[in-house]
Design an enzyme around this catalytic site. Sequence first.
Site, PDB file in Angstrom:
ATOM      1  N   ASP A 109     -57.420  46.944 -10.890  1.00  0.00           N
ATOM      2  CA  ASP A 109     -56.529  47.455 -12.010  1.00  0.00           C
ATOM      3  C   ASP A 109     -56.261  46.348 -13.128  1.00  0.00           C
ATOM      4  O   ASP A 109     -55.521  45.443 -12.625  1.00  0.00           O
ATOM      5  CB  ASP A 109     -55.281  48.171 -11.324  1.00  0.00           C
ATOM      6  CG  ASP A 109     -54.352  48.475 -12.253  1.00  0.00           C
ATOM      7  OD1 ASP A 109     -54.433  48.292 -13.486  1.00  0.00           O
ATOM      8  OD2 ASP A 109     -52.969  48.704 -11.912  1.00  0.00           O
ATOM      9  N   HIS A 139     -48.864  48.666  -8.432  1.00  0.00           N
ATOM     10  CA  HIS A 139     -48.428  49.737  -9.425  1.00  0.00           C
ATOM     11  C   HIS A 139     -48.459  51.146  -8.792  1.00  0.00           C
ATOM     12  O   HIS A 139     -49.337  51.429  -7.860  1.00  0.00           O
ATOM     13  CB  HIS A 139     -48.747  49.828 -10.729  1.00  0.00           C
ATOM     14  CG  HIS A 139     -48.169  50.591 -11.753  1.00  0.00           C
ATOM     15  ND1 HIS A 139     -48.504  51.713 -11.937  1.00  0.00           N
ATOM     16  CD2 HIS A 139     -47.568  50.265 -13.017  1.00  0.00           C
ATOM     17  CE1 HIS A 139     -47.710  52.201 -13.041  1.00  0.00           C
ATOM     18  NE2 HIS A 139     -47.170  51.520 -13.530  1.00  0.00           N
ATOM     19  N   GLN A 163     -52.756  44.983 -16.865  1.00  0.00           N
ATOM     20  CA  GLN A 163     -51.963  43.962 -17.363  1.00  0.00           C
ATOM     21  C   GLN A 163     -52.742  42.585 -17.723  1.00  0.00           C
ATOM     22  O   GLN A 163     -52.273  41.765 -18.240  1.00  0.00           O
ATOM     23  CB  GLN A 163     -50.932  43.404 -16.339  1.00  0.00           C
ATOM     24  CG  GLN A 163     -49.893  44.512 -16.092  1.00  0.00           C
ATOM     25  CD  GLN A 163     -49.007  44.925 -17.389  1.00  0.00           C
ATOM     26  OE1 GLN A 163     -48.859  44.224 -18.339  1.00  0.00           O
ATOM     27  NE2 GLN A 163     -48.226  45.841 -17.289  1.00  0.00           N
ATOM     28  N   LYS A 170     -51.503  48.871 -23.711  1.00  0.00           N
ATOM     29  CA  LYS A 170     -51.120  47.430 -23.212  1.00  0.00           C
ATOM     30  C   LYS A 170     -52.029  46.315 -24.123  1.00  0.00           C
ATOM     31  O   LYS A 170     -51.699  45.243 -23.716  1.00  0.00           O
ATOM     32  CB  LYS A 170     -51.214  47.561 -21.733  1.00  0.00           C
ATOM     33  CG  LYS A 170     -50.216  48.514 -20.977  1.00  0.00           C
ATOM     34  CD  LYS A 170     -50.147  48.338 -19.802  1.00  0.00           C
ATOM     35  CE  LYS A 170     -49.693  49.567 -19.005  1.00  0.00           C
ATOM     36  NZ  LYS A 170     -48.093  49.623 -19.051  1.00  0.00           N
ATOM     37  N   CYS A 208     -42.123  50.815 -11.511  1.00  0.00           N
ATOM     38  CA  CYS A 208     -43.329  51.624 -10.689  1.00  0.00           C
ATOM     39  C   CYS A 208     -43.845  50.758  -9.823  1.00  0.00           C
ATOM     40  O   CYS A 208     -44.980  50.875  -9.329  1.00  0.00           O
ATOM     41  CB  CYS A 208     -44.148  52.001 -11.814  1.00  0.00           C
ATOM     42  SG  CYS A 208     -43.804  53.241 -13.064  1.00  0.00           S
TER      43      CYS A 208
HETATM   44  N1  PMP Z   1     -51.331  49.440 -13.182  1.00  0.00           N
HETATM   45  C1  PMP Z   1     -50.463  48.316 -13.817  1.00  0.00           C
HETATM   46  C2  PMP Z   1     -50.479  46.986 -13.092  1.00  0.00           C
HETATM   47  C3  PMP Z   1     -49.572  48.885 -14.716  1.00  0.00           C
HETATM   48  O1  PMP Z   1     -48.688  47.988 -15.188  1.00  0.00           O
HETATM   49  C4  PMP Z   1     -49.778  49.983 -15.506  1.00  0.00           C
HETATM   50  C5  PMP Z   1     -48.787  50.516 -16.645  1.00  0.00           C
HETATM   51  N2  PMP Z   1     -47.336  49.935 -16.337  1.00  0.00           N
HETATM   52  C6  PMP Z   1     -50.363  51.003 -14.901  1.00  0.00           C
HETATM   53  C7  PMP Z   1     -51.456  50.661 -14.076  1.00  0.00           C
HETATM   54  C8  PMP Z   1     -50.550  52.309 -15.420  1.00  0.00           C
HETATM   55  O2  PMP Z   1     -51.057  52.578 -16.787  1.00  0.00           O
HETATM   56  P1  PMP Z   1     -51.077  53.764 -17.729  1.00  0.00           P
HETATM   57  O3  PMP Z   1     -49.579  54.138 -17.354  1.00  0.00           O
HETATM   58  O4  PMP Z   1     -51.316  53.328 -18.800  1.00  0.00           O
HETATM   59  O5  PMP Z   1     -52.099  54.724 -16.978  1.00  0.00           O
END
Ligand code: PMP
Length: 579
Positions: free
Chosen positions: A209, A132, A212, A235, A377
């Site tokens: 990270d 991401h 998910q 999430k 993203c």
């Molecule tokens: N890493 C992953 C794998 C994500 O799916 C996301 C959110 N789509 C993020 C990081 C970023 O999370 P946040 O926008 O809540 O900071």
Amino acid sequence: MKLFDPEQFRQKFPLIASYDQTLSVQSDSKIGLIYFDNAATTQKPQQVIDSQQEYYQGYNANVHRASHHLSNKATYAFEKSRSLVQVFIGAQSVKEIIWTKGATESINIVVQSLARNTLKAGDEIVLCASEHHANIVPWQMVAEQTGAVIKIMPLNRQGYIDITKIDTIISDKTKFVSCAHISNVLGRINPIKQIIAKAKSVGAISLIDGAQAVAHLPIDVQALDCDFYVFSAHKMYGPTGIGVLYGKKSLLESMPPYQGGGEMIKTVSFTQGSRYNSLPFKFEAGTPNIAGVIGLGESITFLTPLLNDVAKDYQDYEQKLVAYCYQALSSIEEVQFIREGCPDIAVIAFTLTDHHNHDVATTLDTYGVAIRAGHHCAMPLMAQLKLDGCLRVSLAAYNTTAEIDYFIATLRKILQSDLSPHDDLRVVAGKEQDKTKAGDLTKVLATEMAGIIALFTKTKGWDSRHREIMLLGKKLTRMDKALRNETTIITGCESLAWLKVELTSQGLYLFTADSDAKIIRGLLVIVLAAYNNKTAKQIADFDINSYFKQLGLMQHLSPSRGNGLLAIVDKIRLFATPV
Ligand code: PMP
């Protein structure tokens, strides 16, 4: 042992439970909401909503500072959440749990506080191909600041980090290895244990990270032995704007604070400088998101039994949903999965041959089905796959097979009717109009602003506006392929779009535009009707916002992403800047 009951689970989510479950694709009755965008954010159970309201209504006060009972109560709830997180992820100490705005901020803290202060030119940072942006851009920034180099772990054919390649990528030069536990596009559980062990073997620091992962898998950071683990509450059925940075205590202690301010200090003096607070407060400058922290604690209380007591049932149910949905999508000829094979968690990414992602997603939306279209993203992954985006269905345990049936039937219907499901009705209506005297009406509508305003004034709700936009899109003459090139392309639009400008000898601007998405083509007709054949001054003076408002489109034109229409408007205005 208590079994997981999907229906009871669904009832805990007020936004979801408020919609009727008697779905019929045949019926034209207004369908409510089928929420298949859970990887972006999950819905919130009543108890999480209540916990935050109770704080504001019953014991709103700042934490840690005051000596009154209200503050004590707030501090107790606030710190209780920290203990809940500690247990939830198996951390050794509450000192290792830092509150952040979310996974993104957690990564940025590690990057700016640790990596920036330790990396040297030529050092290597290892990421994975499907990351991401939150786990790419901060590292690119620090690479630029320090001269470090980013290396990428490739994916195998199934969409997992290719573990057979890590020995060639992770070496003595590697100082940081940062990767997602589960990709938000591919839904595969990466072999992070091996990756963490490999990082450790070369003395590199590992960051996982978990954005998910946390709603689907029990996490044990000590068993994983990662140095950092990050996630966001929203999430995992919790509130937005709050997340966690887990870090090993020794590392966190070695790191300077990320931001300065109140809360993160022990003493402040103009003559002797400041002494910083101990962990975890050293990293929590300013008044924190107290309601968010309390809500996150409640989401953990909510989630813990699902990942422990009833874990098998809960996970089986999610698995049943994803397998059902994957199977049903496989039966649609146009579906091309990003990676073949049923994903590990309920995140399915695909494209549809000859159909634009945004057209499909926005049309599904008019049927009450919320799925995501775009790059998610993960632009480097899209580039590697040679895609400018894809569709993503992401399910949660409050979703049902009935919803999947409805989604699939609707998708089929949309594909059969060339993305404009209501065309049949429209064509009939048009024919009837032809018989009367309005034969030229559509032509007028497509070119004249007044006609467009008249048309949209008659429409009610986004569904019918969307339909009209799609129909307008069909009327836009396609630009010659040769003209759709680097000089005419518009950046900032999630779909490909092109704009060409000519200036007549009378000083009038003539714009020609095109897009690969029908929905954008329709919006282009609307925009061009407003700007074509005007002077630079007329273009500069035109109040486009009032026009969009009049058409009822304002809420659908998000400036940051959405369909990028505003990028097109900006480009037109730039071309026609009065001299
Ligand atoms: N890493 C992953 C794998 C994500 O799916 C996301 C959110 N789509 C993020 C990081 C970023 O999370 P946040 O926008 O809540 O900071």
